[in-house]
Design a protein around this motif. Structure first.
Motif: not given
Length: 701
Positions: A418-438
């Motif tokens: 997402t990009f916050d137009a008020d602060t001119w700040m980009p924002m990324s949420v990077l998530s991961w979910n590696i199952p136990r069997d992997k």
């Protein structure tokens, strides 16, 4: 690629703590030696330690450290004594990991020679810039000598040249050797700012008990911009690159990000275990914020310290400071219980651990990068991977167990931008979910129980601090080649607090360490019952009455009840003890045996001639042998019949007539934390090394 400091200040400083973060092996100059001059692996060159060139170099190293033939006679004698005939297995320690190896061959894999990156540490009122070097060996040593320094392209020192020696191995758990070179922040900053390239140079010279030797040399190239960014941020000074002069500025305030409640994945744990894990996240939501000293916000759901054992060693909600991965049992404080394959306790091909979480970054993430992305090597960035490093030295990575990392793991990463137009700040949420069997790592026998292990998740990304191409054009008026010139490549790391030599100032190093747990007595061990009979441990049931004693008064026998039974499998050689009274017992190496006076000691550390407690008094150990074992192993949790068990009280029982600990005592003594005194070292060292060691207490200061 233009390197922008805004992104650097947020990320690059933290990425340096990885075992090889921002360090790439470079080609070694040819060295004319009689043996293995071309033997290289992961930037390490193995040289003939008996060659004239090697001896001359080592003699210079010794003299530079203040070691002379007078204060270190045995060291110099060994230097000029040819090693014994070298077998074909001389370079077994350089082999890559092969999960098909047998248990005995697994022991050969526990070797490592690696730069541990660089970091800033607080020592008293002073902050220092440090570079580290790690070495470990799979067999017993007489002495290890190591040296490390950081230099520029001209060979000028940036850090001090640190040379240290280590006198053998007190035990297998002492095989790790770690040293570091250092410099003041101001000195390092001045040198790095002027440098065109930065290199770490390290050497390890090892004398083994079997008469063989090894000489290893390594040289890695570090990311100059990353080091300068760390120093610039810490000192508040400008960072100069070829394009611009910029100053490190504080990040603008970032709005909290609301993250939904964590729900365990029933596929990972099974419906029952998933229900058990629900207590671990009690809050209905989590608020992500950029706290002081945090380089980025992060949430870790797995691996996590979910459980602890109560007074009766039952699993309850809470934390005990470690992530317990039980390799052959489900008991007490197992955060991740044993996974049986097809109901066969012996059919556990690998250690498996789930990884789930997310990081929030004030930048635009265009992609997650893996080993197969060639752009990483060109930018001195380590690829996305998960590593487990045992303090006994063994290291393994997820990437070791797949032919194509990106194909295997990219599906488990997700980016929300997402990009916050008020602060001119980009924002990324990077998530991961590696199952136990992997989340597959090496065979259980690799991970020894002697100390904690730490884990490091390294995430490599392609990013742009201005945001996506469309946002950059809209808000900054930047597009095309100018936009791409601001694209950077960075590593972000989340690691255990126990990760050695990693930056401790960043909140990313806050995860609990891993521990791998085992059980205990061989099948067929005869347990002394309350009625005086002896019964095979595998035939006992909860509620049966046995003869035992409290750890607080081990000589006072009493009737105890079996509260729980652990059944598992042992992946390491077991210890077979024989006494002068004829008792013979086979047990795991870390199972407690009671010495004279009631002091518990690992079976591994029992020696012939020791006095140990047996039913009726004391006996002398006359036989000690390590034996391979393939059947199930067992242990008992004991309690008083009337339920009057004190908090944290453990008990002993008699197995084949020998006094050994129950499950509670096993847990108390699972991990070896013994510190050697000078007297201890002298007792274990050969007499000819005593002079060198005693003199080292002064010369090595």
């Amino acid at each position: 690629m233009k390197f922008n400091l805004l992104a650097l200040a947020v990320s690059s400083t933290l990425a340096l703590g990885s075992i090889t973060a921002h360090a790439q092996p470079i080609a070694q100059d040819a060295v004319k030696v009689s043996l293995a001059s071309n033997m290289q692996q992961d930037g390490v060159q193995y040289l003939d330690p008996d060659s004239a060139e090697a001896r001359a170099e080592l003699a210079d190293m010794f003299a530079d450290a203040g070691w002379t033939p007078q204060n270190s006679p045995q060291l110099y004698k060994e230097l000029h004594t040819p090693q014994k005939l070298v077998s074909n297995d001389l370079f077994a320690t350089a082999r890559t990991m092969n999960t098909a190896f047998s248990t005995q061959s697994d022991k050969e894999l526990e070797s490592l020679f690696s730069h541990l990156g660089f970091n800033i540490v607080q020592e008293g009122s002073t902050k220092l810039f440090k570079v580290r070097l790690l070495n470990s060996e799979p067999k017993s040593t007489k002495m290890t000598v190591m040296t490390i320094r950081l230099v520029n392209e001209k060979g000028e020192q940036i850090t001090t040249k640190q040379t240290s020696r280590f006198f053998g191995d007190a035990s297998a758990s002492a095989s790790r050797k770690l040293i570091g070179g250092e410099a003041t922040l101001e000195s390092a900053y001045d040198y790095v700012k002027k440098a065109k390239a930065i290199y770490g140079e390290g050497t390890a010279y090892v004398l083994f008990n079997d008469g063989t030797k090894v000489l290893k040399k390594g040289k890695v190239k570090y990311d100059r911009n990353a080091i300068l960014g760390m120093l610039s941020k810490e000192l508040g000074r400008p960072m100069t690159n070829k394009n611009t002069l910029v100053s490190v500025k504080p990040l603008p305030p970032i709005k909290p990000i609301i993250i939904g409640p964590v729900e365990p994945d029933p596929v990972l744990f099974g419906a029952e275990q998933a229900h058990e894990f629900k207590y671990a996240e009690k809050e209905s939501l989590q608020v992500a914020s950029f706290a002081a000293n945090n380089f980025f916000d992060h949430v870790v759901n797995h691996p996590k310290d979910w459980k602890k054992a109560d007074g009766n060693n039952k699993n309850v909600s809470g934390q005990d400071g470690k992530i317990m991965v039980c390799l052959n049992r489900d008991y007490g404080d197992c955060d991740y219980p044993m996974i049986q394959a097809g109901g066969d306790y012996n059919n556990i091909p690998h250690v498996t651990i789930p990884f789930q979480g997310q990081i929030t970054l004030p930048t635009y993430i265009s992609k997650v990068l893996f080993k197969e992305d060639g752009v990483l090597e060109n930018n001195n960035v380590q690829p996305t991977d998960v590593m487990i490093q045992g303090k006994d030295s063994f290291v393994d990575k997820l990437s070791n167990h797949t032919n194509h990392v990106r194909n295997s793991f990219s599906q488990y990463f997700n980016i929300n931008y997402t990009f916050d137009a008020d602060t001119w700040m980009p924002m990324s949420v990077l998530s991961w979910n590696i199952p136990r069997d992997k989340g597959v790592f090496a065979k259980p026998g690799i991970f020894e129980r002697r100390q904690d292990a730490y884990w490091i998740l390294n995430i490599a990304i392609e990013e742009n601090w201005m945001g996506s191409p469309s946002d950059a054009e809209l808000y900054f008026g930047i597009s095309g080649d100018d936009y791409h010139a601001e694209t950077g490549y960075s590593s972000y790391i989340i690691a255990s607090t126990e990760a050695p030599a990693l930056p401790q100032s960043g909140a990313v190093y806050e995860q609990a360490p891993l521990q791998f747990s085992y059980s205990c007595l061989a099948e067929g061990s005869l347990i002394l019952m309350a009625d005086g009979s002896s019964v095979a441990i595998e035939t006992l049931n909860i509620g049966d009455l046995v003869t035992g004693a409290s750890e607080f008064s081990p000589k006072t026998q009493e009737t105890l009840r079996i509260a729980d039974i652990s059944v598992g499998v042992e992946h390491l050689p077991m210890i077979q003890l024989t006494t002068d009274e004829g008792q013979v017992l086979t047990l795991t190496e870390s199972h407690p045996v009671l010495r004279e006076g009631g002091q518990p000691v690992w079976a591994l550390n029992v020696k012939e001639g020791d006095k140990i407690q047996v039913n009726g008094g004391l006996a002398t150990v006359t036989g000690y042998e390590q034996v391979d074992y393939k059947d199930n192993v067992y242990n008992l949790k004991l309690e008083r019949v009337n339920g009057d068990t004190e908090q944290d009280e453990s008990f002993v029982m008699f197995a084949n007539g020998i006094s050994v600990g129950d499950l509670a005592m096993q847990s108390e003594n699972e991990f070896d934390t013994h510190k050697e005194s000078v007297e201890d070292v002298l007792k274990r060292l050969p007499v000819e090394w005593h002079t060198d060691y005693l003199n080292s207490l002064n010369t090595d200061k």
